[in-house]
Design an enzyme around this catalytic site. Structure first.
Site, short mmCIF file in Angstrom:
data_model
loop_
_atom_site.label_atom_id
_atom_site.label_comp_id
_atom_site.label_asym_id
_atom_site.label_seq_id
_atom_site.Cartn_x
_atom_site.Cartn_y
_atom_site.Cartn_z
N ASP A 45 45.55 31.90 42.62
CA ASP A 45 45.66 31.48 41.23
C ASP A 45 47.00 31.89 40.62
O ASP A 45 47.54 32.94 40.95
CB ASP A 45 44.53 32.08 40.39
CG ASP A 45 43.18 31.44 40.68
OD1 ASP A 45 43.14 30.37 41.29
OD2 ASP A 45 42.15 32.03 40.28
N TYR A 73 40.76 41.67 47.74
CA TYR A 73 41.36 41.65 46.41
C TYR A 73 41.05 42.94 45.65
O TYR A 73 40.01 43.58 45.88
CB TYR A 73 40.80 40.50 45.57
CG TYR A 73 41.04 39.12 46.11
CD1 TYR A 73 42.16 38.38 45.73
CD2 TYR A 73 40.13 38.52 47.00
CE1 TYR A 73 42.36 37.09 46.22
CE2 TYR A 73 40.34 37.25 47.49
CZ TYR A 73 41.46 36.54 47.10
OH TYR A 73 41.67 35.27 47.59
N ASP A 87 38.99 33.01 33.43
CA ASP A 87 39.99 34.08 33.54
C ASP A 87 40.72 34.26 32.22
O ASP A 87 40.43 33.58 31.22
CB ASP A 87 40.95 33.83 34.70
CG ASP A 87 41.79 32.57 34.53
OD1 ASP A 87 41.94 32.08 33.39
OD2 ASP A 87 42.29 32.05 35.54
N ARG A 179 37.23 34.57 40.14
CA ARG A 179 36.92 34.21 38.75
C ARG A 179 35.43 33.95 38.57
O ARG A 179 34.81 34.42 37.61
CB ARG A 179 37.69 32.95 38.35
CG ARG A 179 39.15 33.17 38.07
CD ARG A 179 39.80 31.88 37.63
NE ARG A 179 39.96 30.94 38.73
CZ ARG A 179 40.00 29.62 38.59
NH1 ARG A 179 39.84 29.07 37.40
NH2 ARG A 179 40.20 28.84 39.63
#
Length: 300
Positions: A45, A73, A87, A179
């Site tokens: 993203d 992540y 987000d 997300r």
């Protein structure tokens, strides 16, 4: 176009900067000399940072081998606020109080997402519908709702909590949307939530310490060009660089030092190695060279 056999090919691990699309990273890399074709092995993203595997010239054919690999992540979930993009870049849809949410409830809820789960892709995503990215439909006010699909959360662990912010680490299968994971956790808590920060720390066995910042890559390439010009002008000849011999009178020629270093028509990420890159940003050249060699083998 010049023959691809004369071009640098390999794998470049980039630390993607914030507020840049994955396609934007590829465009920056293609502006480097000797790069005719470039791609990446998984979208990150725009607001996200971290490990992005980029393939160069003939190594682009390796991309499909990386697509299904797990990723890791570090993320920050902000509860109590819902957005249309799930987000921090989106418009706020709703806010709810979080003062009655206990830390124990957060731990229990987050831990409940470990394992195989169903997840609906966000309306604002690069996933395509009839050949068009979903975010284009959403921006026109006609969002496409995709059916849920199964993903695997191999591990999820809270690192720090200062409500409304929850910092966690997650290892997940390819195709997992962090997300959506944040929004689903917020929904389960009853207060909503969205992704506040995102950093990819590992992908396909490469970790953040393997990655170069884009600016560093561009500076290394400029250093290499400057050095090659000086060498050709002052001391013509050959020099051993990163497992190959560089002929400075004919800089596009590469002579294998030994059979052990032979990579067919593929340089072992000469873009970076020939610049003398060292330190925390160094690539894992063994893995990169093996992958590059595989690309050369596929061509033959």
């Amino acid at each position: 176009h010049k023959p691809m056999a004369d071009e640098t090919s390999g794998i470049l691990i980039v630390d993607k900067p914030q507020d840049m699309t994955s396609a934007g990273v590829v465009r920056r890399i293609k502006r480097l000399s000797s790069i005719r074709k470039s791609g990446h092995t998984g979208t990150l993203d725009p607001m996200g940072t971290g490990v992005m595997i980029c393939t160069i010239n003939r190594a682009t054919r390796l991309s499909r081998f990386f697509l299904e690999s797990p990723k890791k992540y570090t993320a920050v979930l902000r509860i109590g606020v819902e957005t249309d993009t799930l987000d921090a870049t989106g418009n706020v849809l709703a806010t709810r109080p979080v003062d009655k949410i206990s830390e124990q409830a957060v731990f229990d809820t987050v831990n409940g997402f470990e394992g195989e789960i169903e997840q609906r892709p966000p309306a604002y995503s690069a996933l395509k519908h009839k050949g068009v990215p979903l975010y284009k439909y959403a921006r026109k006010g006609a969002p496409v709702v995709k059916p849920p699909r199964k993903v695997v959360i191999s591990s999820i662990k809270i690192i720090d909590m200062d409500l409304p912010d929850i910092r966690f680490e997650v290892t997940c299968s390819s195709g997992t949307y962090i997300r959506t994971l944040c929004a689903d956790i917020g929904e389960k808590l009853g207060c909503g939530g969205h992704l506040w920060q995102l950093r990819r720390t590992a992908s396909c066995g490469f970790v953040i310490d393997d990655a170069f910042e884009l600016l560093a890559v561009e500076e290394l390439q400029q250093t290499r060009r400057d050095r090659d010009r000086r060498t050709r002008r002052i001391t013509p000849g050959r020099e051993r660089v990163g497992g190959v011999v560089v002929d400075h009178e004919h800089p596009r020629r590469r002579h294998p030092c030994t059979d052990r270093h032979r990579l067919g028509h593929v340089d072992e990420v000469a873009l970076l190695l020939a610049a003398g890159a060292t330190g925390s940003g160094a690539c894992r050249t063994g893995r990169a060279a093996q992958a590059a060699a595989a690309a050369g083998g596929a061509r033959r």
